[in-house]
Scaffold this active site. Structure first.
Site, PDB file in Angstrom:
ATOM      1  N   TYR A  65       0.852  -1.193   0.000  1.00 57.52           N
ATOM      2  CA  TYR A  65       0.000   0.000   0.000  1.00 57.52           C
ATOM      3  C   TYR A  65       0.887   1.242   0.000  1.00 57.52           C
ATOM      4  CZ  TYR A  65      -3.890  -3.084   1.398  1.00 57.52           C
ATOM      5  OH  TYR A  65      -4.836  -4.083   1.454  1.00 57.52           O
ATOM      6  N   PHE A 212     -13.823  -4.283   0.419  1.00 53.96           N
ATOM      7  CA  PHE A 212     -14.655  -3.678  -0.629  1.00 53.96           C
ATOM      8  C   PHE A 212     -16.144  -3.822  -0.310  1.00 53.96           C
ATOM      9  CE2 PHE A 212     -10.960  -4.867  -3.610  1.00 53.96           C
ATOM     10  CZ  PHE A 212     -10.288  -3.704  -3.267  1.00 53.96           C
ATOM     11  N   GLY A 216     -17.793  -2.373  -3.528  1.00 50.14           N
ATOM     12  CA  GLY A 216     -18.401  -3.377  -4.389  1.00 50.14           C
ATOM     13  C   GLY A 216     -17.525  -3.702  -5.582  1.00 50.14           C
TER      14      GLY A 216
END
Length: 294
Positions: A65, A212, A216
Site C-alpha cells: 500500500y 470492498f 463493491g
C-alpha cells in the site's frame, strides 16, 4: 459520541478487537495504488489518530500500500507509535510491487521472510500481530502458509490468516497452523461462493473480514454502483448514508464478521465508525438481499 465499541467485539486470535476496524489502503492517495499525486500527509495522520480516538483497534495494512511519497505502513508508524497494547495491526504478504509501483510475480515461499521483515521495519515493530497470506490463484497454499507458520514459530508473527481464499484452502491451511481470519471480497449482493466462505468461517470460529464492502465491484477504484430504492429507503429510515447501510449489512451477517472500511477522508471515517451502531431489522435485511439478488 459513537465509537467503534458499538459494533461489538470479537477476539481475533487472543486479541479482542471491535468489529468495526479500519483499512489503510486509501491513506496513500485518492486512488489505491496510484503513483500520481500523493495524499495530504497531515490529513492521513489525522485520520489515523482520529480512528484511535473513536475506538478503532484493528487496522489493516500492507507494504504494497504505497503511492508517490506515501506508505501506509510509514503513516501508521508515524501516527500511532509507540503502539497501544489494545491495537491489532494486520498486514498481508504474497503480492509484490517494485519501487515504481509495477506488479511483479507473486512471492515465492522462500521470499516471505523478507516481506515480513520489511513490514516489521516499516511499522517499527519486533513482531507482527497478524499476517494474512493473499492467495495467488493456485489451488494449494501449503508451501506459502507453511513458510509463514515457521515465522510464527520463530516469534516474528503472532497470528496467521488468509486472504482471497476458498473453503478448501482454509482447510488446507488449518492443517498446518491455526487460522484466525479469512479476508475476502464480500458485500451486499455477494455470490453463493462468497457466502460459502462466510459460512465455513462462522462454523469453525474463524473471523471473516470482508473488503470492498462499500466499493463493491469498483474495488480499488472506489464505489461504482447505483443504490436501489430498497437501500435508499433503509438508509432514510436510519438517517444514514447508503455506504453506512452497506457496512451495517455486512456486520449483520454474523458475529464473526469484522469490517475494515478504508478512507483518507475524516468525515467518511466518522460515518464508517457510526455504521457500527446501526441495527438492521430482519425485514430490512430481507429487502436488501432481495434487491441485490434481483
Amino acid at each position: 459520541m459513537i465509537t467503534a465499541a458499538t459494533s461489538g467485539t470479537w477476539t481475533l486470535g487472543d486479541i479482542p478487537v471491535h468489529r468495526l476496524g479500519f483499512g489503510a489502503m486509501r491513506l496513500t492517495g485518492s486512488a489505491a495504488f496510484d503513483l500520481g499525486a500523493p495524499s495530504d500527509r497531515s490529513r492521513s495522520l489525522a485520520v489515523l489518530r482520529r480512528a484511535r480516538e473513536l475506538g478503532v483497534n484493528h487496522i489493516d495494512t500492507a507494504a504494497i500500500y504505497f503511492s508517490a511519497l506515501r506508505s501506509a505502513n510509514e503513516l501508521i508508524n508515524s501516527a500511532l507509535a509507540p503502539y497501544p497494547d489494545d491495537l491489532l495491526i494486520s498486514t498481508k504478504v504474497g503480492p509484490v510491487r517494485d519501487v515504481t509501483g509495477e506488479w511483479l510475480e507473486w512471492a515465492r515461499p522462500d521470499q516471505l521472510r523478507g516481506h515480513v521483515e520489511e513490514n516489521l521495519r516499516q511499522l517499527g515493530r519486533d513482531h507482527l500481530d497478524l499476517v494474512n497470506y493473499r492467495t495467488d490463484g493456485r489451488r494449494s497454499v501449503a508451501e506459502h502458509f507453511g513458510a509463514l507458520a515457521e515465522l510464527r514459530a520463530a516469534g516474528l508473527i503472532r497470528h496467521l490468516g488468509l486472504s482471497n481464499a476458498d473453503p478448501d484452502q482454509l482447510a488446507e491451511a488449518q492443517r498446518i497452523a491455526p487460522v484466525v481470519c479469512v479476508q475476502n471480497r464480500f458485500g451486499l449482493g455477494a455470490t453463493p461462493a462468497q457466502r460459502a466462505v462466510l459460512d465455513v468461517c462462522g462454523a469453525s470460529g474463524v473471523a471473516f473480514v470482508p473488503f470492498f464492502a462499500i466499493a463493491g465491484k469498483g474495488a480499488e477504484a472506489g464505489a461504482e454502483h447505483a443504490d436501489g430504492p430498497a437501500l435508499l429507503a433503509v438508509a432514510e429510515a436510519h438517517g444514514a448514508t447508503p455506504a453506512q447501510v452497506r457496512l451495517a449489512w455486512s456486520l449483520a451477517q454474523g458475529p464473526h464478521v469484522l469490517a475494515i472500511p478504508g478512507t483518507g477522508n475524516p468525515v467518511h471515517l466518522e460515518q464508517n465508525v457510526a455504521a457500527g451502531a446501526i441495527r438492521l431489522t430482519a425485514a430490512e435485511l430481507a429487502a436488501l438481499d432481495a434487491e441485490a439478488a434481483g
